[in-house]
Design a protein around this motif. Structure first.
Motif, PDB file in Angstrom:
ATOM      1  N   VAL A  24      -6.819  -1.295   2.821  1.00 35.39           N
ATOM      2  CA  VAL A  24      -7.047   0.129   2.275  1.00 35.39           C
ATOM      3  C   VAL A  24      -5.910   0.295   1.187  1.00 35.39           C
ATOM      4  O   VAL A  24      -4.623   0.184   1.360  1.00 35.39           O
ATOM      5  CB  VAL A  24      -7.340   1.053   3.202  1.00 35.39           C
ATOM      6  CG1 VAL A  24      -7.582   2.386   2.536  1.00 35.39           C
ATOM      7  CG2 VAL A  24      -8.288   0.667   4.416  1.00 35.39           C
ATOM      8  N   ASP A  25      -6.418   0.794  -0.115  1.00 35.48           N
ATOM      9  CA  ASP A  25      -5.214   1.101  -1.049  1.00 35.48           C
ATOM     10  C   ASP A  25      -4.875   2.449  -0.645  1.00 35.48           C
ATOM     11  O   ASP A  25      -5.891   3.416  -1.258  1.00 35.48           O
ATOM     12  CB  ASP A  25      -5.861   0.769  -2.643  1.00 35.48           C
ATOM     13  CG  ASP A  25      -4.971   1.251  -3.537  1.00 35.48           C
ATOM     14  OD1 ASP A  25      -3.809   1.752  -3.145  1.00 35.48           O
ATOM     15  OD2 ASP A  25      -5.215   1.057  -4.861  1.00 35.48           O
ATOM     16  N   THR A  26      -3.639   2.726  -0.053  1.00 42.46           N
ATOM     17  CA  THR A  26      -3.410   4.062   0.389  1.00 42.46           C
ATOM     18  C   THR A  26      -2.478   4.977  -0.627  1.00 42.46           C
ATOM     19  O   THR A  26      -1.705   5.778  -0.226  1.00 42.46           O
ATOM     20  CB  THR A  26      -2.905   3.938   1.965  1.00 42.46           C
ATOM     21  OG1 THR A  26      -2.101   2.869   1.772  1.00 42.46           O
ATOM     22  CG2 THR A  26      -4.194   3.763   2.666  1.00 42.46           C
ATOM     23  N   LEU A  27      -1.930   4.237  -1.534  1.00 41.31           N
ATOM     24  CA  LEU A  27      -0.957   4.622  -2.312  1.00 41.31           C
ATOM     25  C   LEU A  27      -1.351   6.444  -2.719  1.00 41.31           C
ATOM     26  O   LEU A  27      -0.421   7.119  -2.677  1.00 41.31           O
ATOM     27  CB  LEU A  27      -0.713   4.073  -3.756  1.00 41.31           C
ATOM     28  CG  LEU A  27      -0.077   2.601  -3.687  1.00 41.31           C
ATOM     29  CD1 LEU A  27       0.364   2.029  -4.880  1.00 41.31           C
ATOM     30  CD2 LEU A  27       1.455   3.060  -2.874  1.00 41.31           C
ATOM     31  N   GLY A  28      -2.477   6.592  -3.018  1.00 44.95           N
ATOM     32  CA  GLY A  28      -2.707   8.158  -3.586  1.00 44.95           C
ATOM     33  C   GLY A  28      -2.704   8.970  -2.176  1.00 44.95           C
ATOM     34  O   GLY A  28      -1.957  10.087  -2.358  1.00 44.95           O
ATOM     35  N   ASN A  45      -5.084  12.012   4.660  1.00 38.57           N
ATOM     36  CA  ASN A  45      -5.157  10.928   5.311  1.00 38.57           C
ATOM     37  C   ASN A  45      -6.628  10.249   4.966  1.00 38.57           C
ATOM     38  O   ASN A  45      -7.594  10.960   5.313  1.00 38.57           O
ATOM     39  CB  ASN A  45      -4.966  10.630   6.770  1.00 38.57           C
ATOM     40  CG  ASN A  45      -4.992   9.313   7.363  1.00 38.57           C
ATOM     41  OD1 ASN A  45      -5.150   8.496   6.527  1.00 38.57           O
ATOM     42  ND2 ASN A  45      -5.009   9.141   8.748  1.00 38.57           N
ATOM     43  N   GLY A  46      -6.682   9.318   4.100  1.00 34.70           N
ATOM     44  CA  GLY A  46      -8.125   8.866   3.820  1.00 34.70           C
ATOM     45  C   GLY A  46      -8.819   9.592   2.446  1.00 34.70           C
ATOM     46  O   GLY A  46      -9.690   8.962   1.703  1.00 34.70           O
ATOM     47  N   LYS A 102      -8.835   4.039  -0.984  1.00 30.23           N
ATOM     48  CA  LYS A 102     -10.201   3.365  -0.862  1.00 30.23           C
ATOM     49  C   LYS A 102     -10.082   1.925  -0.424  1.00 30.23           C
ATOM     50  O   LYS A 102      -9.066   1.416  -0.603  1.00 30.23           O
ATOM     51  CB  LYS A 102     -10.899   3.450  -2.279  1.00 30.23           C
ATOM     52  CG  LYS A 102     -10.135   2.959  -3.410  1.00 30.23           C
ATOM     53  CD  LYS A 102     -10.797   2.862  -4.869  1.00 30.23           C
ATOM     54  CE  LYS A 102     -10.509   2.076  -5.844  1.00 30.23           C
ATOM     55  NZ  LYS A 102      -9.078   2.274  -5.957  1.00 30.23           N
ATOM     56  N   VAL A 103     -11.219   1.414   0.284  1.00 27.82           N
ATOM     57  CA  VAL A 103     -10.975  -0.013   0.761  1.00 27.82           C
ATOM     58  C   VAL A 103     -11.096  -1.003  -0.555  1.00 27.82           C
ATOM     59  O   VAL A 103     -11.765  -0.637  -1.447  1.00 27.82           O
ATOM     60  CB  VAL A 103     -12.448  -0.091   1.453  1.00 27.82           C
ATOM     61  CG1 VAL A 103     -12.565  -1.655   2.370  1.00 27.82           C
ATOM     62  CG2 VAL A 103     -12.056   0.695   2.709  1.00 27.82           C
TER      63      VAL A 103
END
Ligand code: PGA
Ligand code: MG
Length: 231
Positions: A21-25, A99-100, A104-105
């Motif tokens: 998952v791209d969690t930088l945001g 969180n989430g 995005k995946v």
């Protein structure tokens, strides 16, 4: 391109942030809201994604301390305990809220996970993210069902790049490290894998502390988990 003989592997350990998952945001949002709860000069600092990308990967404690020191190293050092404690509490509170929502995946992840699952490989997620945040995120993104276990950064005494969480995961799956592929995005994952004795596959698109991932000692690098091939 990666090629492993099917008979060489019994299990896969998959990293979360920067790999699935791209969690930088999410990180940017949680950190920005955390800073708004702190005094100046932290209060008005604007958090940029490219800064967070360089600091992420070694767990929340390291991320918060790195950001505070980046903003004002002298003040962060002087008030270290009190400042860190209020920052940590604020970060936890805000991370739960975001969180989430801002993540995005990555493309190819579901295809890659499906392929390993269909082969009957045991699958565990090992991340430096706190376990509760990781479980919520995986469930939210429809990825929880792939993993028999989630080993977060607070699950065992030491985090990646220490081999401890990987060795713990192997023990839980009842597999040997040499037949367990570590799939990650950073030198943390690769070093932990080497120290544990696991083969290592890296993705090229994650966060490797702002460094090119091709320079990291790994067995193979792929641009997408869907590019994984058996020999
Ligand atoms: O929370 C972090 O530091 C990132 O964790 P991960 O890359 O090990 O999933
Ligand atoms: Mg990662």
């Amino acid at each position: 391109m990666s090629c492993w003989p099917r008979t060489a592997l019994d299990a896969v350990i998959v990293d979360l942030d920067g790999t699935m998952v791209d969690t930088l945001g999410d990180f940017v949002q949680a950190l920005q809201r955390m800073l708004a709860d702190l005094p100046e000069p932290f209060h008005t600092f604007t958090v940029h994604q490219d800064l967070v990308e360089k600091m992420v990967g070694k767990g929340s404690e390291h991320l918060i301390k790195s950001l505070l020191a980046h903003i004002d190293s002298a003040q962060a050092a002087m008030e270290s305990v009190a400042l860190y404690e209020s920052a940590w509490a604020a970060y936890q509170r805000h991370y739960v809220e975001v969180n989430g929502l801002y993540s995005k995946v990555y493309p190819g992840v579901v295809r890659g996970l499906d392929a390993w699952k269909q082969q009957g490989l045991k699958m565990v997620c090992v991340t430096n993210k706190p376990t509760a945040f990781a479980k919520t995120l995986l469930a939210d993104k429809g990825l929880a069902g792939y993993f028999s276990l989630v080993v977060g950064g607070d699950a065992v005494e030491r985090k990646k790049p220490d081999p401890m969480p990987l060795l713990f995961a192997c023990e839980q799956m009842d597999v040997v490290p040499a037949r367990t592929l570590m799939v990650g995005d950073s030198s943390n994952d690769a070093q932990a894998a080497r120290a544990a004795g696991c083969p290592v596959l890296l993705v090229s698109y994650g966060y490797n502390h702002g460094q090119p991932v091709h320079a990291v000692d790994a067995d193979a690098v792929v641009d997408s988990l869907a590019d994984f091939r058996w020999a």
